[in-house]
Design a protein around this motif. Structure first.
Motif, PDB file in Angstrom:
ATOM      1  N   HIS A   1     -45.436 -15.971 -54.712  1.00 27.40           N
ATOM      2  CA  HIS A   1     -44.876 -16.391 -55.999  1.00 27.40           C
ATOM      3  C   HIS A   1     -45.726 -15.911 -57.162  1.00 27.40           C
ATOM      4  N   GLN A   2     -47.046 -15.998 -57.018  1.00 27.35           N
ATOM      5  CA  GLN A   2     -47.951 -15.518 -58.062  1.00 27.35           C
ATOM      6  C   GLN A   2     -47.753 -14.024 -58.303  1.00 27.35           C
TER       7      GLN A   2
ATOM      8  N   ALA B   1     -45.102 -12.090 -57.508  1.00 27.73           N
ATOM      9  CA  ALA B   1     -43.774 -11.810 -58.065  1.00 27.73           C
ATOM     10  C   ALA B   1     -43.735 -12.145 -59.553  1.00 27.73           C
ATOM     11  N   SER B   2     -44.308 -13.272 -59.909  1.00 26.16           N
ATOM     12  CA  SER B   2     -44.310 -13.698 -61.309  1.00 26.16           C
ATOM     13  C   SER B   2     -45.111 -12.731 -62.182  1.00 26.16           C
ATOM     14  N   THR B   3     -46.282 -12.357 -61.723  1.00 27.73           N
ATOM     15  CA  THR B   3     -47.148 -11.461 -62.494  1.00 27.73           C
ATOM     16  C   THR B   3     -46.517 -10.093 -62.703  1.00 27.73           C
ATOM     17  N   LEU B   4     -45.836  -9.593 -61.673  1.00 23.25           N
ATOM     18  CA  LEU B   4     -45.231  -8.262 -61.755  1.00 23.25           C
ATOM     19  C   LEU B   4     -43.781  -8.295 -62.237  1.00 23.25           C
ATOM     20  N   HIS B   5     -43.319  -9.477 -62.617  1.00 19.01           N
ATOM     21  CA  HIS B   5     -41.955  -9.660 -63.120  1.00 19.01           C
ATOM     22  C   HIS B   5     -40.911  -9.193 -62.106  1.00 19.01           C
ATOM     23  N   LEU B   6     -41.116  -9.611 -60.861  1.00 22.20           N
ATOM     24  CA  LEU B   6     -40.184  -9.304 -59.788  1.00 22.20           C
ATOM     25  C   LEU B   6     -39.420 -10.564 -59.421  1.00 22.20           C
ATOM     26  N   ALA B   7     -38.243 -10.396 -58.877  1.00 22.91           N
ATOM     27  CA  ALA B   7     -37.479 -11.546 -58.392  1.00 22.91           C
ATOM     28  C   ALA B   7     -38.213 -12.134 -57.188  1.00 22.91           C
TER      29      ALA B   7
ATOM     30  N   ALA C   1     -48.633  -2.582 -58.464  1.00 25.37           N
ATOM     31  CA  ALA C   1     -47.941  -2.074 -59.654  1.00 25.37           C
ATOM     32  C   ALA C   1     -47.988  -0.553 -59.686  1.00 25.37           C
TER      33      ALA C   1
END
Length: 113
Positions: free
Chosen positions: A35-36, A38-44, A104
């Motif tokens: 979750h961290q 995905a959130s940081t990389l702006h992924l679903a 990234a």
């Protein structure tokens, strides 16, 4: 966009490494890491998932983030473009900075080719 599979423990097969020895705690730690990331990389959220039953098969359409000891003990060690390794302590503590930067760069590289 490739799916990202995080391998921090394995629950099936002959080799069943764990992070803490407790499957519930391991799942929570790996899920938090996912979750961290995905959130940081702006992924679903569904793009970054835990893979608890990895059979050491690398699918070219996925990117694998594999805990160092698991990767070194696997029958597929070596240089693979779709494998990034991460220390167990980063998985346990939810530290995603180093792997996030590497991921990234890999994602940018895969979308330009």
């Amino acid at each position: 966009m490739p799916k990202i599979k995080v391998v921090g423990d394995i629950r099936s097969g002959k080799y069943q490494p764990t992070l803490t020895g407790n499957a519930i705690v391991d799942a929570a730690l790996i899920d938090h890491f996912c979750h961290q990331l995905a959130s940081t990389l702006h992924l679903a959220p569904h793009q970054v998932t835990a893979e608890h039953h990895w059979n050491q098969t690398l699918r070219p359409q996925n990117i694998y983030i594999i805990e160092d000891r698991i990767w070194n003990a696997s029958r597929t060690p070596g240089k693979h473009l779709n494998v990034l390794t991460v220390p167990a302590t980063d998985l346990q503590r939810g530290r995603i900075t180093a792997i996030g930067q590497r991921l990234a760069a890999l994602l940018t590289q895969s979308t330009t080719h």
